[in-house]
Design an enzyme around this catalytic site. Structure first.
Site, PDB file in Angstrom:
ATOM      1  N   ASP A 143      38.334  34.561 -36.275  1.00 37.36           N
ATOM      2  CA  ASP A 143      38.598  35.561 -35.242  1.00 37.36           C
ATOM      3  C   ASP A 143      37.836  36.853 -35.508  1.00 37.36           C
ATOM      4  OD1 ASP A 143      39.780  36.390 -32.873  1.00 37.36           O
ATOM      5  OD2 ASP A 143      41.537  37.228 -33.873  1.00 37.36           O
ATOM      6  N   CYS A 257      56.725  24.626 -25.183  1.00 38.63           N
ATOM      7  CA  CYS A 257      55.894  23.417 -25.109  1.00 38.63           C
ATOM      8  C   CYS A 257      56.613  22.214 -25.720  1.00 38.63           C
ATOM      9  CB  CYS A 257      54.565  23.643 -25.837  1.00 38.63           C
ATOM     10  SG  CYS A 257      53.473  22.204 -25.803  1.00 38.63           S
TER      11      CYS A 257
END
Length: 387
Positions: A143, A257
């Protein structure tokens, strides 16, 4: 000629086996290889995302847009991307914690050690072992560069990008940190993972601010994770009540999820929640000054957001709590040096007090000599529309 091809294939297979073995030693949870090539579909989607202004004030996305679609713009000699994943799956469901209104919620990913530090250390070790065995050049990313890690991870077989735009793994659910090693080695790629979302859209339906205009699309300007972490200004009135007791980030679309049922709690102990970040009482956030903020959140992702934005968020949580006993902590913040904090202190007070008590507060705390038209500032804050 055939012998040369066979030898090259054997070398590549050995290198892939080495990567798998080293990843296991380092405690990494997933690894795969993708060939580096332009991704026209992702480049088009990114361009549309930026043109529609859905990145909000994350200007860094726009400034590096031309490099994100093709990793070769970062490093022209790179041929393969070694993608790794580290689980940070929690031991309990974050959605349950939304009901505990007196506590300020911290996103699962930020409750332990900063993953940039933990994951980068592991990937550097993996990269050194690979470079020594292969003789190839390597570069490590966690990142830290304009690299579209989620599409590369999907291409490398680690999972697929779900309708909430995050990576979903059949083994680890929605809870994977990602990192990359770009290399000049031409490795055999893994098969890309296919999309297993099917007709499910729980992640879209659970979003309290309707931040998903359509499946696989996100408008960051409506996302509570973006608003509470990245957004530097006042949070618009329409999003304050939906924020509930979230102080740093939002896990709703990840936590809902159904693939999470296959995920075991993260084995990396440095990602375990600390006492100071494990959804502490809202009162503790409200009491933070700059020094105590830095001390409390040292080494965690929370520290990068800064004290003023965290207290801004905590005041919104306080206003949503219905707990007027927080007023002794809110009242001093009416005179805070930060306009973000002052505005939300007024908003919280108005939510928790009767109108007569709010008027009394104004008489004692309205700033007299600050930023020009101070009376107008107080009025804007009182009306809940500081902008």
């Amino acid at each position: 000629m055939l012998r040369t091809v066979i030898q090259a294939a054997a070398v590549t297979a050995n290198l892939n086996n080495l990567l798998q073995a080293e990843a296991r030693k380092l405690g990494l949870d997933a690894i795969g290889v993708a060939r580096i090539a332009p991704n026209d579909q992702q480049t088009t989607r990114l361009a549309q995302f930026l043109e529609q202004g859905r990145h909000g004030d994350m200007d860094w996305m726009e400034s590096n847009a031309d490099r994100r679609g093709d990793p070769r713009r970062l490093w022209p000699e790179a041929k393969s991307a070694i993608m790794v994943g580290q689980s940070y799956a929690p031991g309990s469901n974050p959605l349950d914690e939304l009901k505990v209104r007196e506590r300020g919620l911290v996103s699962v990913y930020a409750k332990g050690r900063d993953y940039h530090d933990v994951l980068k250390s592991k990937i550097k070790s993996l990269a050194r072992a690979f470079a020594a065995a292969s003789g190839a050049d390597v570069k490590v990313f966690v990142d830290t560069a304009p690299l579209m890690e989620k599409p590369l991870a999907a291409k490398a077989g680690l999972g697929w990008q779900g309708k909430h735009t995050n990576l979903v793994s059949r083994e680890h659910g929605s809870w994977l940190f990602l990192g990359a090693i770009l290399t000049t080695a031409d490795l055999e790629p893994n098969a890309a993972e296919v999309d297993h979302c099917g007709s499910c859209q729980r992640c879209l339906d659970v979003c309290p601010t309707k931040a998903f205009p359509a499946p696989y699309q996100l408008d960051a300007r409506r996302c509570l994770a973006y608003l509470s972490i990245e957004h530097k200004g006042h949070i618009a009135p329409e999003f304050r009540v939906p924020m509930g007791n979230r102080v740093f980030g939002c896990d709703d679309c990840l936590a809902i999820c159904p693939w999470n049922k296959f995920a075991s709690a993260a084995s990396e102990l440095r990602f375990a929640a600390r006492a100071e970040t494990d959804n502490p009482p809202i009162a503790e956030f409200l009491a933070l000054d700059d020094v105590s903020f830095r001390q409390r959140f040292a080494g965690t992702p929370v520290k990068r957001t800064g004290r003023n934005r965290i207290v801004r968020n905590a005041l919104i949580a306080a206003g949503n709590s219905g707990d007027a006993s927080l007023m002794p902590l809110i009242t001093p913040l009416l005179d805070d040096a930060s306009p973000l904090v002052r505005a939300m202190a007024v908003w919280a007070a108005r939510r928790l007090l009767k109108e007569a008590d709010v008027k009394a507060l104004r008489q004692h705390h309205e700033p007299r000599e600050r930023d020009g038209d101070v009376s107008a500032e107080w009025t804007r804050n009182l009306e809940g529309c500081a902008a």
